[in-house]
Scaffold this active site. Structure first.
Site, PDB file in Angstrom:
ATOM      1  NE  ARG A  35      21.206 -30.814 -49.133  1.00  0.00           N
ATOM      2  CZ  ARG A  35      22.072 -30.905 -48.114  1.00  0.00           C
ATOM      3  NH1 ARG A  35      22.705 -32.047 -47.889  1.00  0.00           N
ATOM      4  NH2 ARG A  35      22.279 -29.879 -47.315  1.00  0.00           N
ATOM      5  CB  ILE A  61      24.080 -26.408 -49.267  1.00  0.00           C
ATOM      6  CG1 ILE A  61      22.749 -26.869 -49.877  1.00  0.00           C
ATOM      7  CG2 ILE A  61      24.842 -27.578 -48.692  1.00  0.00           C
ATOM      8  CD1 ILE A  61      22.937 -27.862 -51.038  1.00  0.00           C
ATOM      9  CB  SER A  62      19.772 -24.786 -45.683  1.00  0.00           C
ATOM     10  OG  SER A  62      20.031 -23.409 -45.626  1.00  0.00           O
ATOM     11  CD  GLN A  63      18.839 -29.822 -40.314  1.00  0.00           C
ATOM     12  OE1 GLN A  63      18.985 -28.705 -39.793  1.00  0.00           O
ATOM     13  NE2 GLN A  63      18.407 -30.862 -39.647  1.00  0.00           N
TER      14      GLN A  63
END
Length: 217
Positions: A35, A61-63
């Site tokens: 990530r 950017i999503s969890q």
């Protein structure tokens, strides 16, 4: 120096597996994708926190847990063709690509398209294709899709997505007003095209912009 591999393993265990997502293919996909490589330098050390993070072009950017929840809800399997709407940094598409056969990821922001394409080339995700288009219209050239996932919240399920969904296919997307709590929903294309709706819980996403979404500004 940050030990990203150790942080990645801890993230998978604490944020995903401990919350009930235990599908081995999903857990392995998250362990396989760095990530930190989908973030700018200033945010790399925060890559495995339990929260979204800023990316280029004013997006996020999503969890990690939310990405995992959507992948699980979409029931993505080996060999599936998946459409992701809102490619952003490319992280979710990369994770999905470790499970699915092919991922088409749509992004409307030219800056993000260029960045995501470069990352896919550099990191070797050769079954991911980033296309620049209005994601609310889907992507007809590669339809039908076994699953469609959206990383932005609309007011409704765009009819083009339903048309481009294979029989038995699944759409997972947030629905609701911008800057407010939304509902994550799953829509399955059942026999004779009947749509089966499920609600999966409360979420917060950026707005889905485009012809079948919200206006930009």
């Amino acid at each position: 120096m940050t030990n990203f591999a150790a942080e990645r393993d801890a993230m998978v265990q604490r944020q995903i597996e401990s919350r009930g997502i235990r599908d081995p293919s999903i857990l392995e996909a998250f362990r396989a994708v760095p990530r930190e490589d989908f973030l700018s330098q200033e945010y790399r050390d925060l890559a495995y926190g339990d929260h979204p993070l800023p990316i280029e072009a004013g997006q996020t950017i999503s969890q990690p847990y939310i990405v995992a929840l959507m992948i699980k809800a979409a029931d993505i399997k080996c060999g599936d063709r998946v459409l992701e709407v809102g490619a952003g940094s490319g992280y979710a598409a990369a994770v999905i690509s470790r499970i699915a056969g092919e991922v088409i990821a749509i992004e409307r922001q030219s800056e993000l398209v260029a960045i995501a394409r470069e990352r896919m080339r550099r990191l070797g995700y050769d079954n991911v294709r980033i296309v620049e288009a209005d994601g609310t219209r889907g992507w007809q050239p590669d339809a039908p899709y076994d699953a469609i996932l959206a990383a932005a919240s609309g007011s409704h399920v765009p009819p083009q997505w339903v048309e481009q969904l294979a029989d038995g296919g699944r759409i997972v997307m947030p629905v609701g007003e911008p800057n407010w709590v939304q509902k994550l929903i799953k829509v399955t294309k059942g026999p004779a095209g009947k749509l089966i709706h499920e609600e999966l819980g409360a979420v917060r996403f950026v707005p889905l912009i485009g012809e079948e979404g919200w206006s930009d500004g």
